[in-house]
Design a protein around this motif. Sequence first.
Motif, PDB file in Angstrom:
ATOM      1  N   UNK A   1      12.285  42.678  75.033  1.00 33.38           N
ATOM      2  CA  UNK A   1      12.114  41.242  75.224  1.00 33.38           C
ATOM      3  C   UNK A   1      11.175  40.999  76.405  1.00 33.38           C
ATOM      4  N   UNK A   2      10.444  39.903  76.321  1.00 29.86           N
ATOM      5  CA  UNK A   2       9.519  39.509  77.390  1.00 29.86           C
ATOM      6  C   UNK A   2       8.362  40.488  77.566  1.00 29.86           C
ATOM      7  N   UNK A   3       7.954  41.086  76.442  1.00 29.99           N
ATOM      8  CA  UNK A   3       6.693  41.805  76.449  1.00 29.99           C
ATOM      9  C   UNK A   3       5.562  40.825  76.166  1.00 29.99           C
ATOM     10  N   UNK A   4       4.371  41.344  75.868  1.00 27.23           N
ATOM     11  CA  UNK A   4       3.239  40.447  75.632  1.00 27.23           C
ATOM     12  C   UNK A   4       3.418  39.622  74.366  1.00 27.23           C
ATOM     13  N   UNK A   5       4.212  40.105  73.405  1.00 25.17           N
ATOM     14  CA  UNK A   5       4.515  39.317  72.214  1.00 25.17           C
ATOM     15  C   UNK A   5       5.588  38.267  72.476  1.00 25.17           C
ATOM     16  N   UNK A   6       6.287  38.389  73.600  1.00 24.03           N
ATOM     17  CA  UNK A   6       7.450  37.557  73.857  1.00 24.03           C
ATOM     18  C   UNK A   6       7.225  36.348  74.729  1.00 24.03           C
ATOM     19  N   UNK A   7       5.973  36.052  75.086  1.00 23.70           N
ATOM     20  CA  UNK A   7       5.630  34.834  75.822  1.00 23.70           C
ATOM     21  C   UNK A   7       6.443  34.622  77.106  1.00 23.70           C
ATOM     22  N   UNK A   8       6.797  35.695  77.775  1.00 16.74           N
ATOM     23  CA  UNK A   8       7.558  35.539  79.017  1.00 16.74           C
ATOM     24  C   UNK A   8       6.802  34.712  80.043  1.00 16.74           C
ATOM     25  N   UNK A   9       5.474  34.811  80.021  1.00 19.06           N
ATOM     26  CA  UNK A   9       4.678  34.049  80.981  1.00 19.06           C
ATOM     27  C   UNK A   9       4.749  32.556  80.714  1.00 19.06           C
ATOM     28  N   UNK A  10       5.295  32.171  79.565  1.00 19.18           N
ATOM     29  CA  UNK A  10       5.465  30.758  79.234  1.00 19.18           C
ATOM     30  C   UNK A  10       6.889  30.271  79.496  1.00 19.18           C
ATOM     31  N   UNK A  11       7.716  31.116  80.114  1.00 20.94           N
ATOM     32  CA  UNK A  11       9.126  30.780  80.302  1.00 20.94           C
ATOM     33  C   UNK A  11       9.502  30.703  81.773  1.00 20.94           C
ATOM     34  N   UNK A  12      10.534  29.911  82.025  1.00 20.95           N
ATOM     35  CA  UNK A  12      11.144  29.885  83.355  1.00 20.95           C
ATOM     36  C   UNK A  12      12.069  31.086  83.494  1.00 20.95           C
ATOM     37  N   UNK A  13      12.513  31.370  84.687  1.00 14.13           N
ATOM     38  CA  UNK A  13      13.447  32.479  84.901  1.00 14.13           C
ATOM     39  C   UNK A  13      14.753  32.215  84.136  1.00 14.13           C
ATOM     40  N   UNK A  14      15.202  30.958  84.121  1.00 12.85           N
ATOM     41  CA  UNK A  14      16.435  30.619  83.403  1.00 12.85           C
ATOM     42  C   UNK A  14      16.277  30.904  81.908  1.00 12.85           C
ATOM     43  N   UNK A  15      15.120  30.563  81.356  1.00 10.12           N
ATOM     44  CA  UNK A  15      14.888  30.798  79.933  1.00 10.12           C
ATOM     45  C   UNK A  15      14.802  32.294  79.628  1.00 10.12           C
ATOM     46  N   UNK A  16      14.197  33.042  80.504  1.00 14.77           N
ATOM     47  CA  UNK A  16      14.126  34.493  80.290  1.00 14.77           C
ATOM     48  C   UNK A  16      15.536  35.079  80.238  1.00 14.77           C
ATOM     49  N   UNK A  17      16.399  34.610  81.130  1.00 16.44           N
ATOM     50  CA  UNK A  17      17.794  35.055  81.150  1.00 16.44           C
ATOM     51  C   UNK A  17      18.477  34.682  79.834  1.00 16.44           C
ATOM     52  N   UNK A  18      18.216  33.490  79.341  1.00 14.78           N
ATOM     53  CA  UNK A  18      18.844  33.009  78.113  1.00 14.78           C
ATOM     54  C   UNK A  18      18.445  33.859  76.907  1.00 14.78           C
ATOM     55  N   UNK A  19      17.189  34.242  76.839  1.00  9.63           N
ATOM     56  CA  UNK A  19      16.719  35.067  75.726  1.00  9.63           C
ATOM     57  C   UNK A  19      17.390  36.440  75.744  1.00  9.63           C
ATOM     58  N   UNK A  20      17.420  37.071  76.912  1.00  8.81           N
ATOM     59  CA  UNK A  20      18.060  38.396  76.999  1.00  8.81           C
ATOM     60  C   UNK A  20      19.527  38.294  76.616  1.00  8.81           C
ATOM     61  N   UNK A  21      20.214  37.270  77.100  1.00  5.60           N
ATOM     62  CA  UNK A  21      21.623  37.085  76.751  1.00  5.60           C
ATOM     63  C   UNK A  21      21.811  36.932  75.253  1.00  5.60           C
TER      64      UNK A  21
END
Length: 344
Positions: free
Chosen positions: A63-83
């Motif tokens: 998750x949050x690789x270049x296909x995962x648009x992590x650069x378009x997410x907040x830290x809270x959203x990144x946490x939500x995706x991993x969860x």
Amino acid sequence: MATTPTSQTHDDYLQEQSQTDRLPSGVYVPMLAFFTPADGIDVAATQRHTARLLAAGVAGLVVHGSNGEAVHMSRRERHEVIEAVADAVRHETDSHAPVPIIAGCGAQSLRETLELCQEAKDAGATHALVLPPGYYSSILSKDAIVSFFHNVASRSAIPILIYNFPAAANGVDLDSDTLLRIATHPRVVGVKLTCGNTGKLARVAAGVPKVRGGRDDFFVAGGSADFILQGLVVGAHGTISGFANLAPRACVRIGELFDRGLLKEARELQHEVARADWLAIRYGFVGVKAAMPLFHGKGETSCAEPRLPFTRLDENGVSVAEIQQGMLGAMEIEARLAVEAAGN
């Protein structure tokens, strides 16, 4: 981070940990990010996709690789995706055979990288994928980059993989000598080579056991589906490929054919996958997203929406038609493999 038991030296402890942190060979999927029409995280779509990939037999998820648009997410959203992914993995798999969840944790400073690693672990990730810091690449020495990775590895809450992707690191392209220097740290447990340099991949695969005391506990992977077989031939342990979002079974089958010594069949399948992956490479994650409803049904239409500044490819445009036609052969194979699996 766990403390070192007093009966062990720090090095012994790290070497013991490296064995438990080892990644199994196979196909890892850098998952797409899915957003709701209101521009929040689409948890249902994320978990549906997770289940689809696990059913296809992939070895792990990214998750949050270049296909995962992590650069378009907040830290809270990144946490939500991993969860969301971790929760789906718990529901879909045997707890005795845990599926690795690798989270992109790249940042420009050691401090923020470590924070991202801790947050990823708290959300359910098992490993971190770390880019070299590239913002000040013109004045950053190789020694500084090696030191950066070793510091992250020593202090991170989870073991790390090196992410060598020059396009995402301001042109920083780690050579095989530098990668092998980084790999001497026991808690650096793998590398993703999105640079596409199969000669570098061969040198790293051959050199890692020599720099790790003969241990075969370092995962070497190419970063694209168009050279899965080429990587396996020179010693890769698998692939971390964006096209596997669409055709995970076809990517897995290349490895199975190679392991069985069926090189002619493996080459034929690799040719078809490489043809399809060329569209994924040209159009990037936006193209992969656009292909989701084309090949996985209209129910996945919302998955095709990227975040601004990117926009969805026009369904009636030339690009979508090109994607559909260019990927058709591989996706027909994918469908056939799914039917075959359902019948077993």
